[in-house]
Structures are given as C-alpha cells and as structure tokens.
Design a protein around this motif. Structure first.
Motif, short mmCIF file in Angstrom:
data_model
loop_
_atom_site.label_atom_id
_atom_site.label_comp_id
_atom_site.label_asym_id
_atom_site.label_seq_id
_atom_site.Cartn_x
_atom_site.Cartn_y
_atom_site.Cartn_z
N ASP A 39 0.84 -1.18 0.00
CA ASP A 39 0.00 0.00 0.00
C ASP A 39 0.88 1.24 0.00
N ALA A 40 0.77 2.04 -1.05
CA ALA A 40 1.62 3.21 -1.21
C ALA A 40 1.45 4.19 -0.05
N LYS A 41 0.24 4.31 0.43
CA LYS A 41 -0.03 5.23 1.54
C LYS A 41 0.72 4.79 2.79
N GLN A 42 0.64 3.50 3.10
CA GLN A 42 1.33 2.98 4.28
C GLN A 42 2.84 3.08 4.13
N GLU A 43 3.33 2.77 2.97
CA GLU A 43 4.78 2.82 2.72
C GLU A 43 5.28 4.27 2.85
N MET A 45 3.90 6.66 4.62
CA MET A 45 3.86 7.05 6.04
C MET A 45 5.01 6.43 6.82
N ARG A 46 5.30 5.17 6.57
CA ARG A 46 6.42 4.51 7.25
C ARG A 46 7.73 5.25 6.95
N PHE A 47 7.94 5.55 5.69
CA PHE A 47 9.15 6.26 5.27
C PHE A 47 9.19 7.66 5.88
N TYR A 48 8.07 8.36 5.78
CA TYR A 48 8.00 9.73 6.29
C TYR A 48 8.31 9.77 7.79
N MET A 49 7.76 8.83 8.54
CA MET A 49 7.98 8.80 9.99
C MET A 49 9.42 8.41 10.34
N SER A 50 10.08 7.70 9.46
CA SER A 50 11.47 7.31 9.73
C SER A 50 12.42 8.50 9.65
N ILE A 51 12.05 9.52 8.91
CA ILE A 51 12.94 10.67 8.74
C ILE A 51 13.18 11.40 10.07
N PRO A 52 12.12 11.86 10.76
CA PRO A 52 12.39 12.53 12.04
C PRO A 52 13.00 11.58 13.08
N LEU A 107 8.68 4.09 -3.61
CA LEU A 107 8.62 5.54 -3.79
C LEU A 107 9.55 6.01 -4.90
N ALA A 108 9.93 5.10 -5.78
CA ALA A 108 10.86 5.42 -6.87
C ALA A 108 10.34 6.55 -7.76
N ASP A 109 9.02 6.65 -7.91
CA ASP A 109 8.45 7.72 -8.74
C ASP A 109 8.73 9.10 -8.15
N HIS A 110 8.99 9.15 -6.86
CA HIS A 110 9.22 10.42 -6.16
C HIS A 110 10.69 10.60 -5.76
N LYS A 111 11.55 9.73 -6.26
CA LYS A 111 12.94 9.72 -5.82
C LYS A 111 13.63 11.07 -5.98
N VAL A 151 7.81 19.75 0.07
CA VAL A 151 7.91 18.62 -0.86
C VAL A 151 7.20 17.40 -0.28
N PHE A 152 7.50 17.10 0.99
CA PHE A 152 6.88 15.93 1.62
C PHE A 152 5.38 16.13 1.79
N ASN A 153 4.95 17.34 2.11
CA ASN A 153 3.51 17.58 2.27
C ASN A 153 2.77 17.39 0.96
N LYS A 154 3.37 17.77 -0.13
CA LYS A 154 2.74 17.54 -1.44
C LYS A 154 2.55 16.04 -1.67
N MET A 155 3.56 15.26 -1.33
CA MET A 155 3.46 13.81 -1.50
C MET A 155 2.39 13.23 -0.57
N LEU A 156 2.33 13.71 0.67
CA LEU A 156 1.32 13.23 1.62
C LEU A 156 -0.08 13.55 1.12
N GLU A 157 -0.28 14.77 0.66
CA GLU A 157 -1.60 15.19 0.18
C GLU A 157 -2.03 14.41 -1.06
N GLU A 158 -1.07 14.06 -1.92
CA GLU A 158 -1.39 13.25 -3.11
C GLU A 158 -1.95 11.88 -2.70
N GLN A 159 -1.55 11.40 -1.54
CA GLN A 159 -2.02 10.11 -1.05
C GLN A 159 -3.25 10.26 -0.15
N GLY A 160 -3.76 11.49 -0.04
CA GLY A 160 -4.94 11.72 0.79
C GLY A 160 -4.61 11.81 2.28
#
Length: 172
Positions: A39-43, A45-52, A107-111, A151-160
C-alpha cells in the motif's frame, strides 16, 4: 409444478454458488495484488515517519542549544563554547544521517523530489552549524528546512494524507 419449483430452487442454488465462487476469486485476486504491491499510503507514512526518527537520534545537542536560546537561558563563557561545539557536531551528524536514509523502491516515482528534499534538510543543518560559529540565528536554516516539508507535504496530500512538519518533529 413441483418440477418447476425444484428447477427454480436448483437455479437459485447454482447462482448463489457461482456468485460465491466469483467473490472468492475476486477476493483472492485482490489479496494477491495487495501482497505484490504494498500500500503506497502505508509505505509513504512509514518512510515519512522514519525521517524525524533518524534525525532525532542524533540532534539532541542542537535541540538543547535552540531550546536554551529561545528561553534566553544560554550559558556564558566556556560552558557556552562547549554547548555550541556539541550543537555543531549534532547538526553535522543530522545532515549526515539524512544522507544515509534509503528511499524505498515503492517511492521510486518520487525519488528525485525526495532527494531534493533531503538536500534541503542537509543544507539546513549545514547552515545551522555555520550559524553556531556566530550569533546563531536559525531563521534562514529553518526556511530551508520548510522547503523540504513542502515537498513531503505535497506527497502526503497526493495520497490523501494530512500535511505535517518534519521540522516541528525534529525541533523537540
């Protein structure tokens, strides 16, 4: 009449069985597709949360300096110099840590966007390290970090998903 009733009941039974079979086939196909493509949304979020989490593992001294600065409670003399040195090392470590974060294949499309955001975060930490050798004004460095958040917020919003702020998460 009884034969007609039996034929009708048999038709209903066979129809129900075929619907159940079709439902099982569809469910099996859906499950198989879900297993193949995470699930792209879950992936995300997992990636996004790993950054901080990655940054917070190394930026405690920088956060302590910034918190003391905001409270106007910075020490003086040698204590201030030691605090600044620790904050500089912390900022450099944070920049290096960001470079080490691997982007998942999903997330290769957003690399390129993610790499650009990471470059902004790294530059922000480099700017903070440089500022710590002076009066330590972090406004420009934080503005640079906000570029990555956008940049990250745009990606998050694209996934709803709701937008967030990595800067807020790492400044605690």
């Amino acid at each position: 009449m009884k034969k007609l009733l039996l034929v009708g009941a048999a038709a209903l039974f066979l129809g129900a069985c075929s619907e159940e079979s079709a439902t099982k086939d569809t469910t099996a196909a859906s499950t198989e597709n879900a297993e193949k493509a995470p699930d792209a949304k879950q992936e995300l979020m997992r990636f996004y949360m790993s950054i901080p989490q990655t940054i917070n593992a190394v930026d405690a001294d920088l956060n302590a300096f910034e918190a003391a600065q905001m409270k106007e409670a910075l020490p003086e003399g040698d204590d201030l110099a030691a605090m600044k040195e620790a904050a500089i090392a912390s900022a450099k470590e944070a920049g290096t840590a960001v470079e080490g974060i691997e982007i998942p294949e999903s997330l290769a499309d957003h690399k390129s966007d993610i790499e650009g955001a990471f470059a902004s975060i790294k530059e922000s930490y480099e700017m903070k390290a440089a500022e710590l050798t002076k009066e330590a004004s972090f406004e420009a460095a934080n503005a640079k970090f906000v570029e990555a958040d956008e940049v990250f917020n745009k990606m998050l919003e694209e996934q709803g998903l709701a937008p967030s702020s990595i800067l807020n998460e790492v400044s605690k």
